[in-house]
Motif scaffolding. Structure first.
Motif, mmCIF file in Angstrom:
data_model
loop_
_atom_site.group_PDB
_atom_site.id
_atom_site.type_symbol
_atom_site.label_atom_id
_atom_site.label_comp_id
_atom_site.label_asym_id
_atom_site.label_seq_id
_atom_site.Cartn_x
_atom_site.Cartn_y
_atom_site.Cartn_z
ATOM 1 N N SER D 77 13.970 65.860 52.031
ATOM 2 C CA SER D 77 13.953 64.830 51.160
ATOM 3 C C SER D 77 15.257 63.984 51.942
ATOM 4 C CB SER D 77 15.341 65.771 49.231
ATOM 5 O OG SER D 77 15.664 64.307 49.220
ATOM 6 N N PRO D 78 15.016 63.018 52.203
ATOM 7 C CA PRO D 78 15.815 62.265 52.738
ATOM 8 C C PRO D 78 16.544 61.845 52.284
ATOM 9 C CG PRO D 78 13.627 61.253 52.606
ATOM 10 C CD PRO D 78 13.065 62.582 51.720
ATOM 11 N N GLN F 36 15.780 55.030 48.680
ATOM 12 C CA GLN F 36 15.977 56.192 48.744
ATOM 13 C C GLN F 36 14.628 56.595 47.534
ATOM 14 O OE1 GLN F 36 17.794 58.306 49.980
ATOM 15 N NE2 GLN F 36 17.979 59.949 48.246
ATOM 16 N N HIS F 38 11.452 55.370 46.818
ATOM 17 C CA HIS F 38 10.761 54.896 47.151
ATOM 18 C C HIS F 38 9.630 56.512 48.434
ATOM 19 C CE1 HIS F 38 7.169 52.536 50.131
ATOM 20 N NE2 HIS F 38 7.845 53.470 50.871
ATOM 21 N N TRP F 39 10.593 57.112 48.734
ATOM 22 C CA TRP F 39 10.873 57.762 50.070
ATOM 23 C C TRP F 39 10.811 59.343 48.857
ATOM 24 C CZ3 TRP F 39 15.084 55.758 53.018
ATOM 25 C CH2 TRP F 39 14.809 54.799 53.435
ATOM 26 N N ASN F 40 11.702 59.331 47.531
ATOM 27 C CA ASN F 40 11.862 61.206 47.444
ATOM 28 C C ASN F 40 10.823 60.989 46.202
ATOM 29 O OD1 ASN F 40 14.060 62.848 48.473
ATOM 30 N ND2 ASN F 40 14.928 60.810 48.452
ATOM 31 N N ILE F 41 10.650 60.373 45.699
ATOM 32 C CA ILE F 41 9.523 60.390 44.397
ATOM 33 C C ILE F 41 8.992 61.324 44.485
ATOM 34 C CG2 ILE F 41 8.165 58.309 44.591
ATOM 35 C CD1 ILE F 41 8.212 57.729 41.950
ATOM 36 N N VAL F 42 8.462 61.483 43.323
ATOM 37 C CA VAL F 42 7.411 62.506 42.953
ATOM 38 C C VAL F 42 6.735 62.673 41.687
ATOM 39 C CG1 VAL F 42 7.835 64.592 44.395
ATOM 40 C CG2 VAL F 42 8.588 64.932 42.402
ATOM 41 N N GLY F 97 18.704 64.176 46.226
ATOM 42 C CA GLY F 97 17.597 65.206 46.546
ATOM 43 C C GLY F 97 15.907 64.681 45.915
ATOM 44 N N TRP F 98 15.105 64.800 46.413
ATOM 45 C CA TRP F 98 13.289 64.182 45.301
ATOM 46 C C TRP F 98 13.583 64.032 43.184
ATOM 47 C CZ3 TRP F 98 9.875 64.390 49.372
ATOM 48 C CH2 TRP F 98 10.121 64.993 49.502
ATOM 49 N N TRP G 149 1.781 64.913 52.747
ATOM 50 C CA TRP G 149 3.072 64.475 51.235
ATOM 51 C C TRP G 149 2.857 63.590 50.025
ATOM 52 C CZ3 TRP G 149 5.627 59.649 52.410
ATOM 53 C CH2 TRP G 149 6.288 59.605 51.290
ATOM 54 N N ALA G 153 2.932 64.822 46.758
ATOM 55 C CA ALA G 153 3.850 64.246 45.737
ATOM 56 C C ALA G 153 3.444 63.853 44.300
ATOM 57 C CB ALA G 153 4.646 62.974 45.916
ATOM 58 N N SER G 156 3.126 66.668 41.248
ATOM 59 C CA SER G 156 4.667 67.016 40.200
ATOM 60 C C SER G 156 4.968 67.642 40.145
ATOM 61 C CB SER G 156 3.932 66.518 39.104
ATOM 62 O OG SER G 156 3.953 66.872 37.564
ATOM 63 N N LEU G 158 7.985 69.212 40.040
ATOM 64 C CA LEU G 158 9.397 69.298 39.563
ATOM 65 C C LEU G 158 9.064 69.172 37.575
ATOM 66 C CD1 LEU G 158 11.611 66.536 40.950
ATOM 67 C CD2 LEU G 158 11.820 69.132 41.308
#
Lengths: 160, 160, 160, 160, 160, 160, 160, 160, 160, 160, 160, 160
Positions: D77-78, F36, F38-42, F97-98, G149, G153, G156, G158
């Motif tokens: 995670s960035p 942030q 945009h990069w970490n969404i799941v 994090g995510w 990735w 993502a 899902s 989480l």
């Protein structure tokens, strides 16, 4: 003081510089007059001519830039300030206020005709002085003569 | 004679029409002065400022069109003829001949400052008269103030 | 052996062919010198002149193509090989290593001035021989004279 | 908890993840510093450097996206939140208020130099860990070293 | 005198600088030779190969720029002057005058083959010295090997 | 020291400058938070929201530039340095994090709502101080309120 | 019979050729499977994933071309015929008929994961054999890992 | 009856009008012949020449428009009706039915050669009559001579 | 289970679905075969045909998409998986390895001819079943018959 | 039930919502009426006005979208259903069948005049309620007043 | 009174005119309903379907233009006025207020299904009357059936 | 001698070939007549119709290409030579010299009407012979009928 050193001899430079300065003033004047007509025209051909006038404006502005930069390239400072355009221009003046579409057509035929006559004199004068400048003036004349035809064609002479 | 029927009451129309006509003349004057500087500038910042001046010219021409068409839309005939631009303009005159790059920066800071001052008066005057026109004048002011900053930033005040 | 049959008589062809071959070599040389300066320039005007040099390179490359294809169209094999460009070029040489921005301006003013002088001789020479070729040379001269002015304007003569 | 399953073994992942996170923070910091200079620069090179700084900003933003998405693609995670950028960044800080053009050149030479040094360490570290990431870091270094040269060339070392 | 401060240690810099300078000269030579063939080719495959040669020229010019700017970024002044290109180039010379299409195909297969051989040596040499430069040379090799195949495929080996 | 001379009186300038500086920090913070996310969404709406977040980022970056340049145009040095963005921002922080897609929707609804509230206060405050700045803030509010609606619409309130 | 003469020694060529042929078959297979899913997907995420699958298809087709032309450039005839793609492919098969959106996400995660594993082996194998080919395979891996990735993502994790 | 009033004296007008009318008919004829060949060509160079012929058609159509509008601009009604093109054209006729590629090359070399000869006469004749028209004819000749070379180069004279 | 409810009656749907599925497999097969030839062709017409084959590939891929989505729109799940393309295709197979340019021409004439024959049967069959599908098949046939002509024209029958 | 939480207090929201809903219906009505005229106009100015009407349609559709999304952004569900447009619109109805060009000009002058009057009331009403909405209505009014002028200018009042 | 003279006999004209008028009203209705849904949709699929609805709107508007101009071309005045669209439309009405995403999918499946049924009747009816009109209706049906499938696919039938 | 082998049986081929050849000649004739009018038109609607005629020319040229290539694709050599266009055309001739705008409208209404009549016969004739050709002719008819309407609408029938 000569800021930019000319690649032309003195006599040739004088002739060429005058032709370019005269043309610059006419082109800037034409761009203002055509815009004036673009904004003030009324009548059934409003949209057609409103659009065509912007083609004249675009050509006049683009050629003014080429002419002024040609003068600078030869070491002659070009003068396109408002007071010079108003006092040194040779084109017919537009009248004040709204303009009927038929009046606009006449105004443009007249202004373009005057300007083409002056350009043809400059073309003759620069034949010996500078072929590069002459070539530029020939291009301008071709474009303005095409617009001249188009506004004359709007005048509908076959009707009568 | 009212060619185009205005959607504004008479007093509001008079105030708005004067603001638009005054701004039109200033914008056309600005476009000619900036072009004059574009052609005559010399000095080590020649290319940088030569290019920036054309951004001023483009903005001035485009806003002049918007302002004149706004006047026409309200039923006021706009006047942008060469003689009007030369006699009714309030901007400082450019001097004759080549212009050092530092002189150009000063000329533009001066011309833009004068014009912004007049625009802010017109913005106040049109608050009651016509919000649509005021909105247009606000947009013009924003653009000219940005250019005003940029030419001042070129003036390098931290050096001294 | 004549691979492509020329539409010009022999004397006219010889004059025209020499003018085109000479111009081709100069243009290819100019494109290499201007790229050399583009890569080696240092100093406070780095970015401005770095960018302007690429305009010279683009013009030189595009005109070299037009000139070589004009020669071929007339039945004259054009020669733009590395060894020919190095030995037959008439432009001033760039010095080795990094170049101060003021040196670059001088180098370009010098190189463009030399080349314009030679082009004006070829324009005179092709007047009788081939008007089509002359027209091409006139266009090249106009472009290079504009660049010549711009590099001179960078030289800031009003300062002293 | 591993949301995205990595295609790398654990040790390699740790090394690679740290290199990417460190580079992400530096790139986001660089984009903010270069924008700060873009807005606050004054002096005779205002326009030239104002424009060049936006090239740095564009490169930094675009690479930040590539680096963060590479991290995510590997299951790391960035973290590019404002507080992280402010506390974890290693670049020199810009001072408050307006910045003279010469100060901006020095700031950028310094910031880019620092960042390139860190990138070269990450390139060495990822040689064994992940060639795909190494390839991305090599591309970033090439771009930043080119900008580093350009700001140094602005610094005009031949003058002294 | 080191104008641009290198981010590489001295030995690595020497190796890398030589690889870049050698490649620069080859690319500029290739661009001139391919243009020469573009203008002088005759034969039934004239148009097909005339067009393909311009793809080679475009690639060679674009890579020459990247290579020279990479050298400058490392603090090495690149040398692409006409006299250097003529004396330091290692590619086979094109013969004088018109070129049959089959001769052109052979010339390009030969020139590209020579150049790829030298590039592969530089790729090996820069493995330890500078991975960023190596990456650039790998990209050039990939493009030239694709062109190498295409000119060989034109050679029609299945016929015999 | 006033580097750029303001066209506003002192009180108006103070009010306007504070509104612009506050908005600048919020916009830069918003751009980092949205990236942030945009990069970490799941989660199942990953792609839809991943794309929409970049629209927020683009708007925030573009308005940040307009706001900072507006401040500079009024003579106020804008401050968008990393440490200022981290310490002066008023938006809710993203967690480490995510991020589940539903969390991202809530985070954006919250951040945009906070920011719109502050903008509406600045719009009221600049009514007397500077109509040009007010006009810019109105435009920003309109865009953010549209995004605010869209993230609320994603929240699907009719379901319950 | 060697139609195109390779610039690589025999052992290196064998290793490289096998890596390229294997990758070509996988990429063509991936393009067909992703299109199959693009047409047969149903479910509430239909539109999002329908569009994302076409990004996979575009990447796979474009890389297949690069890989096959790289093989040809090295003198190895590439084989992408339908029967070869069907028999030599190593990717998981799509089942017949309509596909639920969740099944599509799993299928792509699986197919991309398999393919990335094989690519990483080829990257290792070509390190000594041909750095140009290795560079191409690294680029393909980076792109596919990013897609990998994104589909994960979507999964899902989480939630549970 | 003169619909558009000419800016040229009568004798000059007559010469110029005849040159333009003659060129118009040739250009329209050329456009039809080249299209005929474009559709009926067969042989191993089918695609190469099929595409090149469309470049001839595009040039011929575009110049026909410029020539006819130049005539109209001078007050001369242009005549490009089907019956005039068929009866007044001076170009060699294409034969009926399919055309071998070698026949097409010969036909175009012949047609272009004929047309260039006539154009050179018109260039000489308009030197005194109208420089603007001459300039247009020079441009047409330059383009057709370039095509003339290209079709001759296809004829492969070095083979024999 | 019918996922998408068809707007056609059962018999018409069966006929239409079979025509679409058969055409889909042929188009995917054609796209693979044409790419195979694009990569493996050698001989003097290499570049001409290499380029033309990509036009066939583009058409085949684009029509495959239209055909598969048409099937889905009617409620029929399309099948374009690798194993289906390999086993259900009716086109002639390409041989292994490099292909002489004359062989490629024959292969394409043959493959296109076969496919056109099958399409004409489907056009007849869908006349009663579904005019919308028939219209799509007619468009595909028109395009393939044009390519069929072009490859036959390359075959140069007048020579013998 | 409030689906989207408004950022405005209740009274302001009611005023703003009514202004937006009223404007939405007028804009959708205007787009239908202008299209009706676009299709049914006959007379000598057919083409000019046929084209201008599409400019009105484009503006009306684009503003309708902005107005409806502004309502949604404030938490007010917009209503643009066919039955609402027909029953709630305040514009004059177009008559059935073909329309003479002069009738079209009158219809548009009338419809635009009615709509501008209503917009000016909404601008006044939203001054206190929501400046963001007011700004949008000002922009719409500016555009429609420009069209209003143009159709009046077509009406040719100077003639009588 | 027949303004435009039809090229069809009277009976054919009546059938064709009715089909076109009926389709015009349906298309305009569809464009309004889809926009209504575009503005009022809420729920987790908000963005996906919000975007897809605009594709339906674009298609409906573009086909409405083609259908109305086809009617006019046949001499039948098309009627697309607001009151006609409201009273003569056959599509299901959208309910008032916000719409859950699942409701939107059902509404569109229903509206498109109804419209396709009517179009298929018009296709049958125009088979004898006018093939040109039939061809246009076939194209519309193909597009709407594709959208019909896509909204059904969103309905996720495999889940249950 | 049959160069291209037709995919149609002999009788069908004869019918189709005649329809295509007849249409080709009409389209080329129409393109010349419309250009003639484009250049010679005078009168108050000059600009409007001058522009519209170029739309007719563009359509005619583009369809002529499609028709000729369709003939070639079927194995029928198309004939579009100047003498064939002049002798085999069925369209009304334009008169010599300048044309009043009202005359141009009549000429085009007449020419388009004639051509549409012939096209409808060819559509009927190709119903059995070749549906692909019929589809092409239907498309041409649709476009020409739209132009036919537009020129009739210019005829202003409601005036009388």
């Amino acid at each position: 003081m000569a800021v930019v050193k000319s690649t032309l001899p003195d006599t040739a430079l004088k002739t060429t510089g005058e032709a370019l300065q005269s043309t610059l003033v006419d082109l800037l004047g034409l761009s203002l007059i055509a815009k004036q007509a673009h904004w003030n025209i009324v009548g059934p051909r409003f949209r057609s001519i409103h659009l065509q006038l912007d083609e004249v404006v675009d050509a006049a502005r683009s050629y003014a830039d080429a002419v002024a930069e040609r003068a600078a390239a030869l070491g002659v400072s070009p003068d396109g300030r408002p007071e010079t355009v108003a006092s040194a221009g040779a084109l017919p003046a537009a009248k004040d206020g709204w303009l009927q579409d038929t009046e606009v057509v006449e105004l443009l035929v007249d202004a373009l005709g005057t300007m083409i006559g002056r350009l043809r004199e400059h073309i003759a004068a620069t034949e010996q002085a500078d072929l590069v400048t002459q070539d530029l003036l020939i291009g301008i004349t071709a474009t303005l003569e095409k617009q001249h035809w188009m506004f004359q064609a709007e005048d509908s002479p076959l009707r009568a």
